[in-house]
Design a protein around this motif. Structure first.
Motif, PDB file in Angstrom:
ATOM      1  N   GLN A 369       0.830  -1.210   0.000  1.00  0.00           N
ATOM      2  CA  GLN A 369       0.000   0.000   0.000  1.00  0.00           C
ATOM      3  C   GLN A 369       0.862   1.258   0.000  1.00  0.00           C
ATOM      4  O   GLN A 369       0.564   2.229  -0.710  1.00  0.00           O
ATOM      5  N   LYS A 370       1.927   1.244   0.795  1.00  0.00           N
ATOM      6  CA  LYS A 370       2.823   2.398   0.848  1.00  0.00           C
ATOM      7  C   LYS A 370       3.479   2.644  -0.500  1.00  0.00           C
ATOM      8  O   LYS A 370       3.591   3.798  -0.953  1.00  0.00           O
ATOM      9  N   LEU A 371       3.895   1.554  -1.163  1.00  0.00           N
ATOM     10  CA  LEU A 371       4.519   1.699  -2.477  1.00  0.00           C
ATOM     11  C   LEU A 371       3.523   2.240  -3.495  1.00  0.00           C
ATOM     12  O   LEU A 371       3.851   3.153  -4.271  1.00  0.00           O
ATOM     13  N   GLU A 372       2.303   1.694  -3.505  1.00  0.00           N
ATOM     14  CA  GLU A 372       1.300   2.169  -4.462  1.00  0.00           C
ATOM     15  C   GLU A 372       0.948   3.632  -4.191  1.00  0.00           C
ATOM     16  O   GLU A 372       0.752   4.414  -5.129  1.00  0.00           O
ATOM     17  N   GLN A 373       0.879   4.004  -2.913  1.00  0.00           N
ATOM     18  CA  GLN A 373       0.614   5.408  -2.580  1.00  0.00           C
ATOM     19  C   GLN A 373       1.764   6.297  -3.043  1.00  0.00           C
ATOM     20  O   GLN A 373       1.544   7.382  -3.605  1.00  0.00           O
ATOM     21  N   LYS A 374       2.983   5.830  -2.829  1.00  0.00           N
ATOM     22  CA  LYS A 374       4.159   6.579  -3.277  1.00  0.00           C
ATOM     23  C   LYS A 374       4.151   6.733  -4.794  1.00  0.00           C
ATOM     24  O   LYS A 374       4.418   7.826  -5.326  1.00  0.00           O
ATOM     25  N   ILE A 375       3.819   5.647  -5.505  1.00  0.00           N
ATOM     26  CA  ILE A 375       3.770   5.691  -6.971  1.00  0.00           C
ATOM     27  C   ILE A 375       2.687   6.655  -7.435  1.00  0.00           C
ATOM     28  O   ILE A 375       2.895   7.454  -8.364  1.00  0.00           O
ATOM     29  N   ALA A 376       1.505   6.601  -6.782  1.00  0.00           N
ATOM     30  CA  ALA A 376       0.404   7.482  -7.177  1.00  0.00           C
ATOM     31  C   ALA A 376       0.760   8.952  -6.946  1.00  0.00           C
ATOM     32  O   ALA A 376       0.486   9.813  -7.795  1.00  0.00           O
ATOM     33  N   ILE A 377       1.384   9.251  -5.802  1.00  0.00           N
ATOM     34  CA  ILE A 377       1.762  10.644  -5.505  1.00  0.00           C
ATOM     35  C   ILE A 377       2.806  11.129  -6.498  1.00  0.00           C
ATOM     36  O   ILE A 377       2.719  12.250  -7.024  1.00  0.00           O
ATOM     37  N   ARG A 378       3.811  10.280  -6.770  1.00  0.00           N
ATOM     38  CA  ARG A 378       4.853  10.680  -7.721  1.00  0.00           C
ATOM     39  C   ARG A 378       4.273  10.887  -9.117  1.00  0.00           C
ATOM     40  O   ARG A 378       4.638  11.834  -9.822  1.00  0.00           O
ATOM     41  N   ARG A 379       3.332  10.011  -9.526  1.00  0.00           N
ATOM     42  CA  ARG A 379       2.721  10.163 -10.848  1.00  0.00           C
ATOM     43  C   ARG A 379       1.876  11.434 -10.901  1.00  0.00           C
ATOM     44  O   ARG A 379       1.871  12.152 -11.917  1.00  0.00           O
ATOM     45  N   ALA A 380       1.160  11.732  -9.801  1.00  0.00           N
ATOM     46  CA  ALA A 380       0.360  12.962  -9.765  1.00  0.00           C
ATOM     47  C   ALA A 380       1.256  14.192  -9.871  1.00  0.00           C
ATOM     48  O   ALA A 380       0.942  15.149 -10.596  1.00  0.00           O
ATOM     49  N   HIS A 381       2.381  14.184  -9.150  1.00  0.00           N
ATOM     50  CA  HIS A 381       3.324  15.305  -9.239  1.00  0.00           C
ATOM     51  C   HIS A 381       3.889  15.428 -10.655  1.00  0.00           C
ATOM     52  O   HIS A 381       4.050  16.549 -11.172  1.00  0.00           O
ATOM     53  N   LEU A 382       4.179  14.274 -11.272  1.00  0.00           N
ATOM     54  CA  LEU A 382       4.710  14.303 -12.638  1.00  0.00           C
ATOM     55  C   LEU A 382       3.675  14.872 -13.602  1.00  0.00           C
ATOM     56  O   LEU A 382       4.005  15.719 -14.453  1.00  0.00           O
TER      57      LEU A 382
END
Length: 437
Positions: A369-382
């Motif tokens: 869950q932490k990894l998916e949240q990290k990926i989602a936040i990074r993708r949103a920032h990108l």
């Protein structure tokens, strides 16, 4: 150090080694992505520099071509005007000769006019024609000069328009190039983010798989150790019971000897008591009764000894039976107690392993869950960064085109104002045919 502790330390070393290897792999991956972005940025800079140089070369070439075209058109206009002037002069000469011949004929036919007057009339008419032709020639030259100046002014205006169109084409090409390069950069960033996602998921899966495998091996080792411990305890108890079974006859023999010794001691006591009783009765009884008394005492002693021997034999049999039953009961109790203890330890181990497995699964789920949240936040920032850069690029495009149009409009208005001031009027509709170029 026990084998279990060595295994746990070895597992910890394996996890640390894998984490370090994955960290090095991620660092190398990020460095490679950074180099890709830097390479793309350098290529973009080189492409824009090359485009700028090409624009400068195209501008120089276009300016030279435009200047050559202006000279060619001016030369065509001059040649056309020279041709028109030559035709006009030839026409004037022809007209002059015709008029001169006509006047001569008229003067010659009129015989009443004196010769001097005829000559004077011819001279005045000649001067009038020459003055009229000179005025017409001057008027034609003035018109040609006006046409030439107006045409040159129109050529300059057309040059300004072409330069403006060329500048618009160049700035559009430059801005389109920037947009394409920026879109390529964004596509590269998205591909890099996706590759980073794949690598992060793969690394997490590798780490969790190793951790789960090590936990499985740990639990398997714990179960094997528990089974080995259970077997050892059962074998020890079995050896103890076997030893007790082997020692049972000797112990019983010792107890039997103790009982026999007690029997012998009792017999000795009874013999002493019998002797004392015999001596007492012999002392108080008449001598003739001694035989009967001795016989009676002997029979009584024999009967009591037989009864005592029977009692002791019965005691020995009861003792042997009770000792055997007690040993069997104690051994059965010990077996049941050991079995219950081992079962409790097995249940505790199962509960501990289930708890550990549940904790590992919960940890893996939290990590996922932490990894998916990290990926989602990074993708949103990108995506936000891409959107902001596109908006900024569009704003720059609009601003530069606006500034270019405003500058070109000022130049066109200034040129038209100067043309009006010079008396050329509006030159917007003036154009040249293809054969005039």
């Amino acid at each position: 150090m026990s084998g279990y502790k060595r295994m746990r330390r070895q597992h910890q070393k394996q996890l640390i080694a894998l984490e370090n290897r994955l960290k090095a792999e991620m660092d190398e991956h990020r460095l490679r992505l950074q180099k890709e972005l830097e390479t793309h940025a350098n290529n973009t800079y080189i492409e824009l520099e090359r485009l700028a140089k090409r624009h400068v070369a195209q501008t120089d070439k276009e300016m030279k071509a435009t200047a050559a075209e202006e000279r060619r058109i001016q030369q065509q206009i001059v040649a056309q005007q020279k041709k028109e002037l030559t035709t006009f002069l030839e026409s004037q000469k022809k007209e002059y000769r015709l008029c001169k011949d006509k006047i001569k004929d008229e003067v010659t036919q009129d015989s009443g006019i004196p010769k001097e007057e005829k000559l004077e009339h011819l001279s005045r008419h000649k001067e009038t024609m020459q003055r009229s032709q000179a005025e017409e020639e001057s008027h034609l030259l003035g018109q040609q000069r006006m046409v030439y100046d107006r045409s040159c002014r129109a050529i300059k205006r057309r040059t300004v328009v072409k330069r403006h169109e060329f500048e618009q084409e160049q700035i559009r090409e430059e801005l389109n190039k920037k947009r394409i390069q920026k879109e390529m950069e964004h596509a590269l960033m998205i591909r890099q983010d996706e590759s980073t996602q794949d690598l992060e998921r793969r690394q997490l899966q590798m780490l969790q798989s190793l951790r789960a495998e090590l936990v499985r091996m740990q639990h398997q080792t714990e179960l094997e150790n528990q089974e080995e411990y259970d077997g050892r305890r059962e074998r020890e108890l079995h050896r103890k019971h076997t030893l007790e079974q082997r020692q049972q006859p000797r112990n019983l023999k010792m107890l039997e000897m103790q009982i026999k010794k007690q029997f012998q001691d009792t017999c000795k006591v009874q013999n002493k008591q019998y002797k004392a009783l015999r001596n007492h009765q012999l002392e108080v009884a008449p001598k003739g009764d001694h035989r009967v008394i001795l016989k009676s005492l002997k029979e009584e002693q024999t009967r009591k000894l037989a009864l005592l021997a029977e009692q002791y034999e019965h005691s020995i049999n009861e003792m042997m039976a009770s000792q055997t039953m007690r040993l069997d009961a104690e051994q059965e109790t010990e077996c049941q107690a050991l079995k219950q203890q081992l079962q409790q330890e097995k249940e505790l181990l199962d509960a501990y392993q289930s708890k550990t497995k549940s904790q590992i699964e919960s940890q893996h789920e939290r990590e996922q869950q932490k990894l998916e949240q990290k990926i989602a936040i990074r993708r949103a920032h990108l995506e936000q960064k891409i959107e902001e850069e596109l908006v900024s690029l569009q704003k720059e495009r609009t601003e530069r085109i606006k500034q270019l149009f405003e500058r070109q409009e000022r130049e066109s208005d200034g040129f038209d104002s100067e043309s009006s001031r010079l008396g050329f009027g509006s030159l917007r509709s003036l154009d040249f045919k293809e054969d005039d170029r």
